[in-house]
Design an enzyme around this catalytic site. Structure first.
Site: not given
Ligand code: PYC
Length: 308
Positions: A83, A85, A203, A233-234
């Site tokens: 994840c 973020h 996703h 979303c990283g």
């Molecule tokens: O930032 O990768 C991310 C992420 C995945 C699900 C929610 N944020």
């Protein structure tokens, strides 16, 4: 527990009181969390103790002691590979606790090792796991919509990316974007579209241009719990970078700004990866919101959360 938000997206770091997942590779411990401790991770994130969209970050001992921490991320419906973020939130949280200083630190996740570079009390650069385009221009038929074409890509989680979005990516459209993304994810699952060894798409991303000058693009990201990512979303930005690199639309080292549907931003770039993919870099900011202790009283009818 320490709660932070990264560009509006909440992360709850669990410092202690979580289940004992044993030792060994984090991917195995994550599997144990998913199969044996679902009531635990749901109760931490569902209302009334949690909030919609919140991601949990369970701190565990890293298998490599040279890492600053091991972490397993989850939302209210699934344990996540990585994840982005959450990793920015984790960096700021570890700094808040005095556990790390400004500089670079290694973090173990189920998807692999990532690096964080703590720039100041709120700013973290994440070097993510190697990311890649898996399938280009695949058409799916979401129920109730016409055919939709997108790319399947990996960035620590599995993404179906639609560019350009058939719906404008604006805060007023969060409901229709969510509904269409849920239908697309179901269509991907129905035809077993996903990773090379059967990993399901978890996703969905809609990309559009941004109205703001200097910003490359804006995204809407649907997460496994059917909530949208308030941050850009990283892992999704990593998957998207892999698509841009594969199509020749972005060169190694070139930096772009990616916005979320609510307008929070990451700076993104990549370098070629050793496995033929790309190694993404994302920089964002997180802010501490709360230091809390959750109480789960036996006589509380909602101690396991409000089930949906
Ligand atoms: O930032 O990768 C991310 C992420 C995945 C699900 C929610 N944020």
């Amino acid at each position: 527990m320490i709660d932070s938000h990264t560009g509006g997206m909440p992360t709850r770091v669990i410092l202690d009181g979580g289940p004992d997942l044993g030792t060994g590779p984090l991917a195995e411990r994550a599997m144990r969390l998913a199969t044996d401790y679902e009531p635990f991770y749901k109760s931490v994130l569902l209302e009334p103790r949690g909030q919609p969209g919140m991601v949990g970050a369970l701190l565990v001992a890293p298998s490599d002691p040279a890492c600053a921490a091991g972490v397993i991320y989850f939302d209210a419906d699934a344990v996540l590979g990585m994840c982005g973020h959450g990793t920015i939130g984790l960096g700021v949280t570890l700094a808040h606790l005095g556990r790390i200083d400004i500089g670079t630190h290694r973090i173990e996740t189920p998807a692999g090792e990532v690096a964080i570079d703590l720039k100041d009390a709120n700013t973290v650069q994440v070097t993510n796991v190697e990311s890649r385009l898996v399938h280009h221009a695949v058409t799916v038929e979401p129920e109730g919509y016409g055919p939709v074409t997108g790319d399947v890509a990996y960035g620590g989680n599995w993404f179906f990316i639609v560019d350009p979005s058939p719906i404008p990516v604006t805060p007023e459209n969060i409901r229709p974007l969510t509904d269409m993304a849920i239908a697309i994810r179901a269509a991907c699952l129905a035809r077993q579209l996903g990773g090379e060894t059967g990993q399901p798409v978890d996703h969905v991303i809609f990309q559009r241009s941004s109205p703001n000058s200097g910003v490359h693009s804006r995204n809407f990201v649907l997460c496994p719990d059917d909530e949208y990512d308030r941050s850009p979303c990283g892992t999704g930005s990593s998957a998207r970078l892999a698509c841009l690199a594969a199509s020749g639309c972005l060169s190694a080292g070139e930096e772009i700004i990616q916005e979320s549907v609510i307008g929070s931003a990451y700076r993104l770039s990549y370098q070629p990866g050793p496995g033929g993919g790309i190694v993404p870099r994302l920089t964002g900011q997180a802010h501490i919101m709360a230091e809390t202790t959750l109480v789960f009283a036996e006589n509380d009818p909602f101690r396991m959360g409000i089930m949906r």
